[in-house]
Design a protein around this motif. Structure first.
Motif, mmCIF file in Angstrom:
data_model
loop_
_atom_site.group_PDB
_atom_site.id
_atom_site.type_symbol
_atom_site.label_atom_id
_atom_site.label_comp_id
_atom_site.label_asym_id
_atom_site.label_seq_id
_atom_site.Cartn_x
_atom_site.Cartn_y
_atom_site.Cartn_z
ATOM 1 N N ARG A 31 168.048 85.210 -1.577
ATOM 2 C CA ARG A 31 168.890 86.090 -2.406
ATOM 3 C C ARG A 31 168.090 86.672 -3.569
ATOM 4 N NH1 ARG A 31 173.737 81.963 -3.204
ATOM 5 N NH2 ARG A 31 171.846 80.753 -3.578
ATOM 6 N N LYS A 32 167.200 85.829 -4.154
ATOM 7 C CA LYS A 32 166.434 86.294 -5.323
ATOM 8 C C LYS A 32 164.967 85.877 -5.173
ATOM 9 C CE LYS A 32 168.652 83.620 -8.156
ATOM 10 N NZ LYS A 32 169.573 82.854 -7.386
ATOM 11 N N GLY A 33 164.053 86.710 -5.665
ATOM 12 C CA GLY A 33 162.662 86.294 -5.828
ATOM 13 C C GLY A 33 161.805 86.342 -4.580
ATOM 14 N N SER A 34 162.295 86.962 -3.500
ATOM 15 C CA SER A 34 161.497 87.093 -2.273
ATOM 16 C C SER A 34 161.198 88.562 -2.010
ATOM 17 C CB SER A 34 162.246 86.508 -1.075
ATOM 18 O OG SER A 34 162.245 85.107 -1.123
ATOM 19 N N ALA A 35 160.331 88.812 -1.029
ATOM 20 C CA ALA A 35 159.986 90.196 -0.685
ATOM 21 C C ALA A 35 161.215 90.965 -0.201
ATOM 22 C CB ALA A 35 158.901 90.199 0.388
ATOM 23 N N VAL A 36 162.083 90.269 0.539
ATOM 24 C CA VAL A 36 163.269 90.916 1.119
ATOM 25 C C VAL A 36 164.518 90.171 0.638
ATOM 26 C CG1 VAL A 36 164.408 91.572 3.275
ATOM 27 C CG2 VAL A 36 161.914 91.478 3.166
#
Ligand SMILES: NC(=O)c1ccc[n+]([C@@H]2O[C@H](COP(=O)([O-])OP(=O)(O)OC[C@H]3O[C@@H](n4cnc5c(N)ncnc54)[C@H](OP(=O)(O)O)[C@@H]3O)[C@@H](O)[C@H]2O)c1
Length: 197
Positions: A31-36
């Motif tokens: 949901r947060k803090g990733s590439a996608v």
């Protein structure tokens, strides 16, 4: 391989990403803090993620929440949350991934020790984990020849036990748990629930 890891910022997901990154193109999602960005509990979000990504060779899911609480305290909303999140989230991930996997690709889901070893407070989590395992066997049958589907059943993870003030020696380090996901990714098994030994 081009490998999508959903739950990539979590305890297990971080170790899976670290293990696979030297050899594979790893795409992180959460949901947060990733590439996608993706919210497993929202099917439209999963559809949008695959529309953005196009084709992948493998999907690994180390995300999914379910409510741990005594049966007497579990509300209708708690059961609905648990089923919609960790169970239907992963079911929908497979349903959506099927059209976006390269031939012979794989999906690896996450269940957990509470599927087969219930404890007080695990009613909702145990249902969800057992459902993930049953779904994995069924989906593997139907996708045979096109894609493989397995589930990793993590035991208690040592770092999680430590954060709960319990003895980490009663669990397995997340780095060891991550090896089970690699086994599913690189082997030829399908329809299997992989225990971490
Ligand atoms: N740790 C253990 O001892 C243990 C034991 C048995 C089974 N398991 C299972 O293993 C899985 C991972 O455990 P963990 O300890 O690594 O969890 P964790 O540290 O809490 O990480 C969860 C990961 O999933 C993502 N996530 C959570 N809800 C999401 C959603 N609705 N959509 C997309 N991503 C979501 C989180 O990032 P965002 O919050 O940013 O989305 C995070 O990246 C869980 O299914 C858990 O039940 C864990």
């Amino acid at each position: 391989m081009r490998v999508l890891v959903v739950g990539a910022t979590g305890l297990i997901g971080t170790h899976v990403v670290r293990l696979l990154s030297p050899e594979h193109e790893v795409i992180t999602a959460s949901r947060k803090g990733s590439a996608v960005p993706v919210d497993l509990s929202d099917k439209a979000s999963i559809v949008a993620m695959f529309d953005t990504l196009g084709t992948v060779d493998a999907v690994i899911c180390t995300a999914g929440a379910a409510k741990f609480a005594p049966l007497s305290a579990l509300s209708d909303a708690d059961f609905e949350f648990s089923l919609a999140n960790k169970l239907m989230g992963q079911v929908n991930l497979v349903r959506c991934a099927a059209a976006h996997l390269s031939q012979g690709g794989s999906v690896t889901l996450t269940s957990g020790i509470l599927a087969r070893h219930s404890v007080e407070g695990s009613a909702a989590v145990s249902i969800v984990n057992a459902g993930v395992e049953a779904f994995c066997r069924s989906a593997a049958l139907e996708l045979k020849g096109k894609a493989r589907v397995n589930a990793v059943s993590p035991p208690w993870v040592a770092e999680t036990l430590q954060s709960m003030g319990r003895n980490p020696a009663d669990g397995k380090p997340a780095a060891v748990v991550a090896l089970a996901y690699k086994r599913s990714l690189t082997g030829d098994i399908t329809g299997q629930v992989i225990d971490v030994t």
